[in-house]
Design a protein around this motif. Sequence first.
Motif, short mmCIF file in Angstrom:
data_model
loop_
_atom_site.label_atom_id
_atom_site.label_comp_id
_atom_site.label_asym_id
_atom_site.label_seq_id
_atom_site.Cartn_x
_atom_site.Cartn_y
_atom_site.Cartn_z
N THR A 152 -1.91 22.09 28.19
CA THR A 152 -3.26 22.62 28.44
C THR A 152 -4.02 21.65 29.32
O THR A 152 -3.77 20.43 29.31
N ALA A 153 -4.96 22.22 30.07
CA ALA A 153 -5.83 21.39 30.91
C ALA A 153 -7.22 22.00 30.91
O ALA A 153 -7.37 23.23 31.00
N ALA A 154 -8.26 21.17 30.76
CA ALA A 154 -9.65 21.63 30.77
C ALA A 154 -10.20 21.43 32.18
O ALA A 154 -10.29 20.30 32.67
N VAL A 155 -10.53 22.56 32.83
CA VAL A 155 -11.03 22.51 34.21
C VAL A 155 -12.18 23.52 34.34
O VAL A 155 -11.98 24.72 34.10
N ALA A 156 -13.34 23.03 34.74
CA ALA A 156 -14.49 23.88 35.07
C ALA A 156 -14.75 24.94 34.00
O ALA A 156 -14.66 26.14 34.26
N GLU A 157 -15.13 24.50 32.84
CA GLU A 157 -15.49 25.37 31.73
C GLU A 157 -14.38 26.32 31.30
O GLU A 157 -14.63 27.36 30.68
N GLN A 158 -13.16 25.96 31.63
CA GLN A 158 -12.02 26.78 31.24
C GLN A 158 -10.89 25.91 30.71
O GLN A 158 -10.78 24.74 31.07
N ILE A 159 -10.07 26.52 29.86
CA ILE A 159 -8.85 25.86 29.39
C ILE A 159 -7.67 26.60 30.02
O ILE A 159 -7.53 27.82 29.85
N GLN A 160 -6.89 25.88 30.76
CA GLN A 160 -5.71 26.49 31.37
C GLN A 160 -4.47 26.13 30.53
O GLN A 160 -4.29 24.98 30.13
N VAL A 161 -3.64 27.15 30.29
CA VAL A 161 -2.43 26.97 29.48
C VAL A 161 -1.21 27.26 30.36
O VAL A 161 -1.15 28.32 31.00
N PHE A 162 -0.26 26.32 30.37
CA PHE A 162 0.95 26.44 31.18
C PHE A 162 2.18 26.35 30.27
O PHE A 162 2.17 25.62 29.27
N PHE A 163 3.23 27.06 30.66
CA PHE A 163 4.52 26.97 29.95
C PHE A 163 5.62 26.65 30.96
O PHE A 163 5.65 27.21 32.07
N THR A 164 6.49 25.76 30.58
CA THR A 164 7.68 25.47 31.39
C THR A 164 8.92 25.66 30.51
O THR A 164 8.91 25.36 29.32
N SER A 165 9.97 26.18 31.13
CA SER A 165 11.20 26.43 30.39
C SER A 165 12.38 26.42 31.35
O SER A 165 12.23 26.72 32.54
N GLN A 166 13.56 26.06 30.83
CA GLN A 166 14.77 26.05 31.65
C GLN A 166 15.33 27.46 31.83
O GLN A 166 16.23 27.67 32.63
N SER A 167 14.83 28.42 31.06
CA SER A 167 15.30 29.79 31.18
C SER A 167 14.10 30.73 31.14
O SER A 167 12.98 30.34 30.80
N LYS A 168 14.34 31.99 31.51
CA LYS A 168 13.27 32.97 31.49
C LYS A 168 12.78 33.16 30.06
O LYS A 168 13.57 33.24 29.13
N ALA A 169 11.47 33.27 29.90
CA ALA A 169 10.90 33.43 28.56
C ALA A 169 9.51 34.04 28.66
O ALA A 169 8.82 33.90 29.67
N GLN A 170 9.10 34.74 27.61
CA GLN A 170 7.77 35.33 27.50
C GLN A 170 7.05 34.66 26.32
O GLN A 170 7.68 34.35 25.30
N PHE A 171 5.74 34.46 26.49
CA PHE A 171 4.99 33.73 25.47
C PHE A 171 3.70 34.46 25.12
O PHE A 171 3.19 35.27 25.91
N SER A 172 3.20 34.17 23.93
CA SER A 172 1.87 34.61 23.52
C SER A 172 1.01 33.38 23.28
O SER A 172 1.52 32.32 22.84
N VAL A 173 -0.29 33.52 23.57
CA VAL A 173 -1.24 32.42 23.38
C VAL A 173 -2.37 32.94 22.49
O VAL A 173 -2.90 34.03 22.71
N LEU A 174 -2.73 32.15 21.50
CA LEU A 174 -3.82 32.51 20.59
C LEU A 174 -4.78 31.32 20.51
O LEU A 174 -4.35 30.16 20.41
N VAL A 175 -6.08 31.62 20.55
CA VAL A 175 -7.10 30.58 20.45
C VAL A 175 -7.72 30.67 19.06
O VAL A 175 -8.08 31.75 18.59
N CYS A 176 -7.83 29.51 18.39
CA CYS A 176 -8.43 29.51 17.05
C CYS A 176 -9.27 28.26 16.85
O CYS A 176 -9.14 27.27 17.59
N ASN A 177 -10.14 28.33 15.87
CA ASN A 177 -11.04 27.22 15.55
C ASN A 177 -10.53 26.58 14.26
O ASN A 177 -10.49 27.22 13.22
N ARG A 178 -10.11 25.31 14.36
CA ARG A 178 -9.56 24.66 13.17
C ARG A 178 -10.69 24.23 12.26
O ARG A 178 -11.44 23.31 12.54
N THR A 179 -10.79 24.93 11.13
CA THR A 179 -11.84 24.62 10.16
C THR A 179 -11.37 23.59 9.14
O THR A 179 -12.16 22.82 8.61
N GLN A 180 -10.11 23.59 8.84
CA GLN A 180 -9.51 22.61 7.94
C GLN A 180 -8.20 22.14 8.56
O GLN A 180 -7.70 22.71 9.51
#
Length: 477
Positions: free
Chosen positions: A368-396
Amino acid sequence: MTSIYVQILLILFWNADCQIIPRIEECGLSCSQGIHCKSKPSGVIFNSFCRDAPASLSSMVLNSMKISTVMKCVQGSSCSLHLNIKGTLSLDENVRGLEICSLSLDTQESQCISVRFTRKKSKMLNGKKVHIQFNCIEVNVAQHIYVTMKTIPNYCEVKLSQEYYVEDCRNSDVGKYIPACLAGKFDYNVDRARKLITVNVSISNFAQDQDYYVRLCHKWFTCEDVGAFAVIKGKESFKSVSLKYSQLLPCLCIEGWLAIPDARRIQLCPFANDTETLWDNIVYNPLTQTLAWEPACPVLVMVNLCRFMKSNDDCEDIENSSKNSTEKVKYSRVETHPRLCMKFTTKQGSWIKCPFAHGEFPAWKMKTAAVAEQIQVFFTSQSKAQFSVLVCNRTQMASCESLGMHYSVSVGDSVSIPMSQEMCGSTICIQGWRTDVDYSIPLQICDTYCGFHGQSYGDGNPAKAMTHRMRSVQSLH
């Protein structure tokens, strides 16, 4: 009512076990009324076709048949079991004798003998009852026999038949004197360093000169061979043999028996608690992404996929992965993550095996990288893959409350997550996992992103907070 039924069954079993079997020195044939009768073996086809009975012949010419077991014992030798067949026949001028046949319902083998009367004497006693006893048909322990008695000639509808069960080794006389029941006794020693089991055999005096077989086997429905069996020669005074094994498994048994037909086998399975090696037989197929485990022994076990936690050495169950089985367990489309493990649970406890913890498997990383009021999420892999991203607030430490922001992304692409004012001052976690497999380990990067410009890398450790300076950590996946 049930208790009375159980008591009757127990009495019947007790009688079968304790019944005394008469002994004979010689087998033979005898007929009452002073009639001279003689016997000889007859083929199965002889007398097999019946003819219509004369009108004067009573259908009750064969009155009765009783079967029991006798034991023929020769002094200084072992004993054998024989059928003791008693029949009653009303003499008639149309009957020259009778035929007795026994058919083994286990092996379909048959034995027949014909009994003939002297014609002159039988005519004199026409209508009189003659009792016949024959005890020369040899049988095996626990054999299921079908016995028939027919007239000679064979008249249709004039026949007696009966099923009979020969006593088994539980009978005190049979167990003590019949070689097939003299399975012997043995003890054993295990040399774990050399993987050898040494078996010492003790045999009854009746069978001292008989060869003895010993083998190792895996007990399933039957006991399946594990290597060749060993032979202890009867002439050997020291009856001991060493057998090589590959693994000590709960179903590994030692089996021994005398080298005679239908010998009783004695079996010892002393390694019931050696379950550790059962869980090693895990196989992964990279082409089908299938993870499978097959037991080397029958075992009732619950299998789960789980996520190994570095923080406390615990393994968290993965949802919908629980399987109860006694046979092969298979999981399709499994991610090769170092912390994706299999958990095996039995009455004795739980064992965890992590098949991808060692070795080179295709890996993926999330950053992840924080740039200009945004969080950018990147994935790298040696093979083709699909991903899901979820944002949550850690309360505990152990919980993360979803903020309703869910994204999909492919390898090589990125997703930009806008930062809101409400998110500032909170510990925000970015969770990522593969969606092109059925079983995946999610990665999680937690940080306070407001005012931070830099990059964070997922290292596969859930709920780990990253500091406000750039950090480059090698991902485990």
